[in-house]
Design a protein around this motif. Structure first.
Motif, mmCIF file in Angstrom:
data_model
loop_
_atom_site.group_PDB
_atom_site.id
_atom_site.type_symbol
_atom_site.label_atom_id
_atom_site.label_comp_id
_atom_site.label_asym_id
_atom_site.label_seq_id
_atom_site.Cartn_x
_atom_site.Cartn_y
_atom_site.Cartn_z
ATOM 1 N N THR A 11 0.843 -1.197 0.000
ATOM 2 C CA THR A 11 0.000 0.000 0.000
ATOM 3 C C THR A 11 0.879 1.249 0.000
ATOM 4 O OG1 THR A 11 -1.804 -1.134 1.152
ATOM 5 C CG2 THR A 11 -1.805 1.264 1.238
ATOM 6 N N MET A 12 1.557 1.492 1.105
ATOM 7 C CA MET A 12 2.500 2.605 1.178
ATOM 8 C C MET A 12 3.824 2.263 0.512
ATOM 9 S SD MET A 12 1.898 3.843 5.129
ATOM 10 C CE MET A 12 2.995 5.247 4.951
ATOM 11 N N PHE A 13 4.162 0.998 0.544
ATOM 12 C CA PHE A 13 5.451 0.510 0.055
ATOM 13 C C PHE A 13 5.180 -0.694 -0.835
ATOM 14 C CE2 PHE A 13 9.602 -1.757 1.209
ATOM 15 C CZ PHE A 13 10.384 -0.958 0.381
ATOM 16 N N MET A 14 5.502 -0.575 -2.116
ATOM 17 C CA MET A 14 5.160 -1.609 -3.087
ATOM 18 C C MET A 14 6.152 -2.776 -3.042
ATOM 19 S SD MET A 14 2.350 -1.129 -4.507
ATOM 20 C CE MET A 14 1.113 0.141 -4.286
ATOM 21 N N ASP A 15 5.983 -3.588 -2.018
ATOM 22 C CA ASP A 15 6.924 -4.681 -1.770
ATOM 23 C C ASP A 15 6.270 -6.059 -1.793
ATOM 24 O OD1 ASP A 15 5.360 -4.366 0.467
ATOM 25 O OD2 ASP A 15 6.991 -4.550 1.904
ATOM 26 N N SER A 16 5.056 -6.141 -2.335
ATOM 27 C CA SER A 16 4.348 -7.427 -2.326
ATOM 28 C C SER A 16 5.161 -8.521 -3.001
ATOM 29 C CB SER A 16 2.988 -7.291 -3.013
ATOM 30 O OG SER A 16 2.154 -6.407 -2.301
ATOM 31 N N ASP A 17 5.868 -8.159 -4.073
ATOM 32 C CA ASP A 17 6.669 -9.154 -4.782
ATOM 33 C C ASP A 17 7.784 -9.711 -3.903
ATOM 34 O OD1 ASP A 17 7.786 -6.559 -4.827
ATOM 35 O OD2 ASP A 17 9.014 -7.036 -6.577
ATOM 36 N N LEU A 18 8.349 -8.866 -3.045
ATOM 37 C CA LEU A 18 9.430 -9.326 -2.178
ATOM 38 C C LEU A 18 8.905 -10.202 -1.048
ATOM 39 C CD1 LEU A 18 11.689 -6.152 -1.946
ATOM 40 C CD2 LEU A 18 11.635 -7.962 -3.669
ATOM 41 N N HIS A 19 7.736 -9.870 -0.520
ATOM 42 C CA HIS A 19 7.130 -10.745 0.494
ATOM 43 C C HIS A 19 6.781 -12.099 -0.112
ATOM 44 C CE1 HIS A 19 6.821 -8.494 4.204
ATOM 45 N NE2 HIS A 19 6.518 -7.413 3.511
ATOM 46 N N GLU A 20 6.240 -12.089 -1.310
ATOM 47 C CA GLU A 20 5.926 -13.353 -1.974
ATOM 48 C C GLU A 20 7.181 -14.187 -2.185
ATOM 49 O OE1 GLU A 20 3.777 -12.448 -5.543
ATOM 50 O OE2 GLU A 20 2.223 -11.326 -4.467
ATOM 51 N N ALA A 21 8.258 -13.544 -2.597
ATOM 52 C CA ALA A 21 9.519 -14.251 -2.814
ATOM 53 C C ALA A 21 10.061 -14.829 -1.507
ATOM 54 C CB ALA A 21 10.547 -13.307 -3.437
ATOM 55 N N ALA A 22 9.941 -14.053 -0.419
ATOM 56 C CA ALA A 22 10.437 -14.530 0.874
ATOM 57 C C ALA A 22 9.605 -15.692 1.392
ATOM 58 C CB ALA A 22 10.442 -13.383 1.882
ATOM 59 N N TRP A 23 8.290 -15.594 1.213
ATOM 60 C CA TRP A 23 7.442 -16.706 1.639
ATOM 61 C C TRP A 23 7.683 -17.944 0.783
ATOM 62 C CZ3 TRP A 23 5.955 -17.311 6.152
ATOM 63 C CH2 TRP A 23 5.463 -16.267 6.933
ATOM 64 N N LEU A 24 7.864 -17.754 -0.502
ATOM 65 C CA LEU A 24 8.161 -18.892 -1.376
ATOM 66 C C LEU A 24 9.454 -19.573 -0.937
ATOM 67 C CD1 LEU A 24 7.287 -20.447 -3.931
ATOM 68 C CD2 LEU A 24 8.720 -18.869 -5.254
ATOM 69 N N TYR A 25 10.446 -18.785 -0.585
ATOM 70 C CA TYR A 25 11.723 -19.312 -0.109
ATOM 71 C C TYR A 25 11.532 -20.188 1.127
ATOM 72 C CZ TYR A 25 16.113 -19.181 2.550
ATOM 73 O OH TYR A 25 17.205 -19.510 3.319
ATOM 74 N N VAL A 26 10.803 -19.674 2.112
ATOM 75 C CA VAL A 26 10.619 -20.419 3.365
ATOM 76 C C VAL A 26 9.732 -21.645 3.159
ATOM 77 C CG1 VAL A 26 9.577 -20.299 5.667
ATOM 78 C CG2 VAL A 26 11.039 -18.444 4.858
ATOM 79 N N ILE A 27 8.641 -21.483 2.441
ATOM 80 C CA ILE A 27 7.708 -22.595 2.245
ATOM 81 C C ILE A 27 8.360 -23.724 1.454
ATOM 82 C CG2 ILE A 27 5.541 -23.261 1.104
ATOM 83 C CD1 ILE A 27 4.518 -20.414 1.932
ATOM 84 N N GLN A 28 9.113 -23.376 0.418
ATOM 85 C CA GLN A 28 9.795 -24.417 -0.364
ATOM 86 C C GLN A 28 10.929 -25.064 0.414
ATOM 87 O OE1 GLN A 28 10.911 -22.540 -4.091
ATOM 88 N NE2 GLN A 28 8.998 -23.202 -5.052
ATOM 89 N N LYS A 29 11.521 -24.324 1.342
ATOM 90 C CA LYS A 29 12.613 -24.858 2.150
ATOM 91 C C LYS A 29 12.124 -25.914 3.130
ATOM 92 C CE LYS A 29 16.367 -23.401 5.243
ATOM 93 N NZ LYS A 29 17.050 -22.223 5.864
ATOM 94 N N TYR A 30 10.914 -25.721 3.654
ATOM 95 C CA TYR A 30 10.442 -26.599 4.732
ATOM 96 C C TYR A 30 9.286 -27.518 4.342
ATOM 97 C CZ TYR A 30 13.442 -23.792 7.707
ATOM 98 O OH TYR A 30 14.533 -23.175 8.274
ATOM 99 N N THR A 31 8.716 -27.346 3.164
ATOM 100 C CA THR A 31 7.624 -28.217 2.734
ATOM 101 C C THR A 31 7.729 -28.462 1.237
ATOM 102 O OG1 THR A 31 5.957 -26.600 2.006
ATOM 103 C CG2 THR A 31 6.145 -26.965 4.379
ATOM 104 N N GLU A 32 6.858 -29.307 0.741
ATOM 105 C CA GLU A 32 6.771 -29.541 -0.703
ATOM 106 C C GLU A 32 5.521 -28.890 -1.290
ATOM 107 O OE1 GLU A 32 7.005 -33.732 -1.399
ATOM 108 O OE2 GLU A 32 9.099 -33.885 -0.719
ATOM 109 N N LYS A 33 4.868 -28.042 -0.491
ATOM 110 C CA LYS A 33 3.638 -27.403 -0.947
ATOM 111 C C LYS A 33 3.931 -26.337 -1.996
ATOM 112 C CE LYS A 33 0.965 -28.121 3.289
ATOM 113 N NZ LYS A 33 0.241 -27.481 4.403
ATOM 114 N N LYS A 34 2.993 -26.117 -2.869
ATOM 115 C CA LYS A 34 3.081 -25.089 -3.890
ATOM 116 C C LYS A 34 2.097 -23.964 -3.553
ATOM 117 C CE LYS A 34 5.860 -27.727 -6.294
ATOM 118 N NZ LYS A 34 7.307 -27.408 -6.400
ATOM 119 N N MET A 35 2.504 -22.736 -3.821
ATOM 120 C CA MET A 35 1.618 -21.598 -3.607
ATOM 121 C C MET A 35 0.907 -21.258 -4.904
ATOM 122 S SD MET A 35 3.240 -18.734 -1.066
ATOM 123 C CE MET A 35 4.489 -18.230 -2.234
ATOM 124 N N THR A 36 -0.423 -21.255 -4.860
ATOM 125 C CA THR A 36 -1.212 -20.845 -6.013
ATOM 126 C C THR A 36 -1.497 -19.346 -5.925
ATOM 127 O OG1 THR A 36 -3.339 -21.207 -4.920
ATOM 128 C CG2 THR A 36 -2.315 -23.116 -6.020
#
Length: 224
Positions: A11-36
């Motif tokens: 909203t104030m800071f257009m960083d959604s892409d970076l949060h998505e990348a960080a979550w993808l990093y953690v989720i792929q590191k610890y699970t085999e789940k895919k984010m839709t």
């Protein structure tokens, strides 16, 4: 409208892409789940870290494990921010809105699902103290339910001493807009810079007072 409550990320800071990348990093590191795309819309943006981690990694995570994973994700995210030449300032037009609101003495604050460590980072990185009182910022502490529950916006309204029906909320997330509606905020504006979520926001009545791409026309549209 007598007070403004801003969501921060996306909203104030257009960083959604970076949060998505960080979550993808953690989720792929610890699970085999895919984010839709639906996961990103409804289970990532606007949600608190404990909710996200228990949804994607395990509902059995202890509070200590959640804290460790959250710290890992946020540290990775902040590293991405500092390394990115495209994430060095506010959303287009926002500085003018903040300066105008400060000049007109319009009460304003931030209500974010981010943890305190990120709020501290933003105060340093973006000089938030030029416009906001630190003790009026509402962030995730674990002491109240996160979005889409209304609590975060009700607390924010109380901190700036403005009734919810006299507040304007600017939000980018699905759960955040739900929270604003649940809090009976008087004016709810969605920000959707590339039109990604415009149709679902409109279809579900989550942006009752408009959808903006940035803040360039915000002052004449909502503050005058």
């Amino acid at each position: 409208m007598k007070g403004i409550i801003f969501d921060f990320n996306g909203t104030m800071f257009m960083d959604s892409d970076l949060h998505e990348a960080a979550w993808l990093y953690v989720i792929q590191k610890y699970t085999e789940k895919k984010m839709t795309e639906e996961d990103i819309l409804k289970h990532i943006h606007g949600k608190t870290n404990d909710v996200i981690l228990r949804h994607f990694i395990s509902s059995e995570l202890t509070d200590e494990q959640v804290e460790q994973l959250s710290d890992e994700k946020e540290a990775y995210y902040r590293k991405l921010v500092l390394a990115s030449p495209n994430h060095q300032g506010f959303t287009k037009g926002l500085k003018e809105v903040l300066a105008y609101s400060k000049e007109k003495k319009i009460p304003m604050t931030i209500a974010s699902a981010s943890p305190k460590v990120n709020i501290d980072f933003y105060f340093d990185y973006l000089n938030l103290g030029d416009w906001f009182e630190y003790d009026q910022i509402v962030y995730h502490t674990g002491t109240f339910p996160g979005k889409p529950a209304p609590d975060i916006f009700l607390i924010a309204a109380q901190k700036i001493a403005v009734e919810p029906e006299n507040c304007l909320v600017v939000e980018d997330s699905y759960s955040g807009l739900q929270a604003a509606r649940n809090a009976q905020i008087g004016t709810i504006v969605a920000i959707d810079p590339i039109g990604k979520n415009r149709e679902i926001f409109a279809a579900e009545g989550l942006a009752q007072d408009g959808i903006i791409e940035d803040f360039t026309r915000f002052i004449p549209t909502y503050l005058q």
